[in-house]
Motif scaffolding. Structure first.
Motif, PDB file in Angstrom:
ATOM      1  N   ARG A 120       0.830  -1.210   0.000  1.00  0.00           N
ATOM      2  CA  ARG A 120       0.000   0.000   0.000  1.00  0.00           C
ATOM      3  C   ARG A 120       0.862   1.256   0.000  1.00  0.00           C
ATOM      4  NH1 ARG A 120      -3.322  -3.240   3.499  1.00  0.00           N
ATOM      5  NH2 ARG A 120      -2.522  -2.201   5.366  1.00  0.00           N
ATOM      6  N   LEU A 121       2.014   1.205   0.677  1.00  0.00           N
ATOM      7  CA  LEU A 121       2.931   2.345   0.633  1.00  0.00           C
ATOM      8  C   LEU A 121       3.460   2.561  -0.791  1.00  0.00           C
ATOM      9  CD1 LEU A 121       5.133   2.053   3.857  1.00  0.00           C
ATOM     10  CD2 LEU A 121       3.599   3.943   3.252  1.00  0.00           C
ATOM     11  N   GLU A 122       3.784   1.467  -1.470  1.00  0.00           N
ATOM     12  CA  GLU A 122       4.254   1.572  -2.855  1.00  0.00           C
ATOM     13  C   GLU A 122       3.188   2.223  -3.738  1.00  0.00           C
ATOM     14  OE1 GLU A 122       7.385  -2.064  -3.514  1.00  0.00           O
ATOM     15  OE2 GLU A 122       5.250  -2.582  -3.483  1.00  0.00           O
ATOM     16  N   GLU A 123       1.937   1.819  -3.538  1.00  0.00           N
ATOM     17  CA  GLU A 123       0.844   2.380  -4.334  1.00  0.00           C
ATOM     18  C   GLU A 123       0.640   3.862  -4.009  1.00  0.00           C
ATOM     19  OE1 GLU A 123      -2.388  -0.110  -3.272  1.00  0.00           O
ATOM     20  OE2 GLU A 123      -1.632  -1.860  -4.362  1.00  0.00           O
ATOM     21  N   ALA A 124       0.757   4.210  -2.729  1.00  0.00           N
ATOM     22  CA  ALA A 124       0.499   5.587  -2.311  1.00  0.00           C
ATOM     23  C   ALA A 124       1.615   6.549  -2.693  1.00  0.00           C
ATOM     24  CB  ALA A 124       0.262   5.633  -0.799  1.00  0.00           C
ATOM     25  N   LEU A 125       2.852   6.087  -2.589  1.00  0.00           N
ATOM     26  CA  LEU A 125       3.993   6.971  -2.788  1.00  0.00           C
ATOM     27  C   LEU A 125       4.585   6.900  -4.188  1.00  0.00           C
ATOM     28  CD1 LEU A 125       5.870   6.383   0.611  1.00  0.00           C
ATOM     29  CD2 LEU A 125       4.254   8.212   0.026  1.00  0.00           C
ATOM     30  N   GLY A 126       4.329   5.817  -4.895  1.00  0.00           N
ATOM     31  CA  GLY A 126       4.919   5.636  -6.220  1.00  0.00           C
ATOM     32  C   GLY A 126       6.304   5.035  -6.118  1.00  0.00           C
ATOM     33  N   ASP A 127       7.237   5.757  -5.544  1.00  0.00           N
ATOM     34  CA  ASP A 127       8.601   5.257  -5.343  1.00  0.00           C
ATOM     35  C   ASP A 127       8.872   5.225  -3.845  1.00  0.00           C
ATOM     36  OD1 ASP A 127      11.231   4.542  -5.326  1.00  0.00           O
ATOM     37  OD2 ASP A 127      11.965   6.308  -6.403  1.00  0.00           O
ATOM     38  N   VAL A 128       8.633   4.053  -3.246  1.00  0.00           N
ATOM     39  CA  VAL A 128       8.762   3.941  -1.789  1.00  0.00           C
ATOM     40  C   VAL A 128      10.215   4.057  -1.338  1.00  0.00           C
ATOM     41  CG1 VAL A 128       9.039   1.441  -1.619  1.00  0.00           C
ATOM     42  CG2 VAL A 128       7.801   2.663   0.178  1.00  0.00           C
ATOM     43  N   GLU A 129      11.152   3.962  -2.260  1.00  0.00           N
ATOM     44  CA  GLU A 129      12.565   4.050  -1.907  1.00  0.00           C
ATOM     45  C   GLU A 129      13.088   5.487  -1.916  1.00  0.00           C
ATOM     46  OE1 GLU A 129      15.148   1.263  -3.679  1.00  0.00           O
ATOM     47  OE2 GLU A 129      13.778  -0.421  -3.444  1.00  0.00           O
ATOM     48  N   ASP A 130      12.224   6.443  -2.223  1.00  0.00           N
ATOM     49  CA  ASP A 130      12.610   7.856  -2.210  1.00  0.00           C
ATOM     50  C   ASP A 130      12.144   8.462  -0.887  1.00  0.00           C
ATOM     51  OD1 ASP A 130      12.998  10.557  -2.492  1.00  0.00           O
ATOM     52  OD2 ASP A 130      12.102  10.684  -4.494  1.00  0.00           O
ATOM     53  N   PRO A 131      13.050   8.744   0.043  1.00  0.00           N
ATOM     54  CA  PRO A 131      12.621   9.243   1.349  1.00  0.00           C
ATOM     55  C   PRO A 131      11.918  10.585   1.280  1.00  0.00           C
ATOM     56  CG  PRO A 131      15.008   9.423   1.117  1.00  0.00           C
ATOM     57  CD  PRO A 131      14.512   8.611  -0.030  1.00  0.00           C
ATOM     58  N   ALA A 132      12.215  11.403   0.272  1.00  0.00           N
ATOM     59  CA  ALA A 132      11.579  12.717   0.159  1.00  0.00           C
ATOM     60  C   ALA A 132      10.077  12.579  -0.069  1.00  0.00           C
ATOM     61  CB  ALA A 132      12.215  13.515  -0.970  1.00  0.00           C
TER      62      ALA A 132
END
Length: 207
Positions: free
Chosen positions: A64-76
């Motif tokens: 769900r974080l991946e879906e919400a943020l797009g790039d979950v590996e980008d802390p910004a």
């Protein structure tokens, strides 16, 4: 990256040569597989997401974080996300605070995960400045993601149990004693910890 199979075998062979109980334990359960994680922000964020929940639940939150943020590996992106977005992904209020602490430390440059101090204790201190990252989490990161060969998570319950079993103690040694016992295993304590978890998961009766 973490300790390779070859590095584990070399370290455990050295331990077995110095400590007959290790040689006997390796004979019972064999060598452990490597435990390797990618170094960097995403691995530490996964540590926070996975705290006090099942593996299945943690994986669902991560998706769900991946879906919400797009790039979950980008802390910004996480640092800029609203609390509502992060709650909808499944993070508790406490974990939102922890995740923001990590994301802000990394995105601001205050924490450079590619340049942690070479000294293990100094590296642990740098990681534990992040809210939600305690000593155990920092040790696991340094062992699995950076392959630091002498990391010794003596506070880990399974490590304590298995050190006691391997060495033939009648009772589980406490953290202080486990640290003392393992002092002779330097610089191979990381491999000893990985072997202890392997021995624990074997569920074999130790005679």
């Amino acid at each position: 990256m973490g300790l390779t199979a070859e590095q584990l075998r070399t370290s455990l062979d050295a331990l077995a040569a110095a400590e007959p109980a290790f040689a006997a334990a390796i004979g019972r359960v064999g060598y452990p597989p490597p435990r390797i994680r990618e170094p960097g922000y995403a691995t530490l964020l996964r540590t926070i997401v996975g705290q006090q929940v099942s593996v299945h639940a943690a994986a669902a939150v991560w998706r769900r974080l991946e879906e919400a943020l797009g790039d979950v590996e980008d802390p910004a992106l996480l640092a800029a996300a609203s609390d509502e977005t992060l709650r909808a992904a499944g993070l508790s209020r406490q974990k939102i605070g922890y995740a923001r602490s990590l994301a802000e430390e990394v995105s601001s440059g205050r924490l450079d995960l590619a340049a942690l101090p070479e000294d293990d204790e100094e590296a642990i201190a740098a990681l534990t400045r992040i809210k939600g990252i305690g000593r155990w989490s920092a040790e696991i990161y340094l062992l699995f993601a950076e392959g630091r060969a002498d990391i010794w998570p003596a506070g880990d319950l399974a490590v304590q149990i298995e050190v006691g079993r391997i060495l033939g103690h009648a009772e589980r040694p406490n953290e202080k004693l486990v640290r003392v016992l393992a002092d002779a295993w330097r610089p191979h304590r990381g491999a000893a910890a990985i072997f202890a978890w392997h021995h624990y998961n074997s569920k074999m009766d130790v005679i």
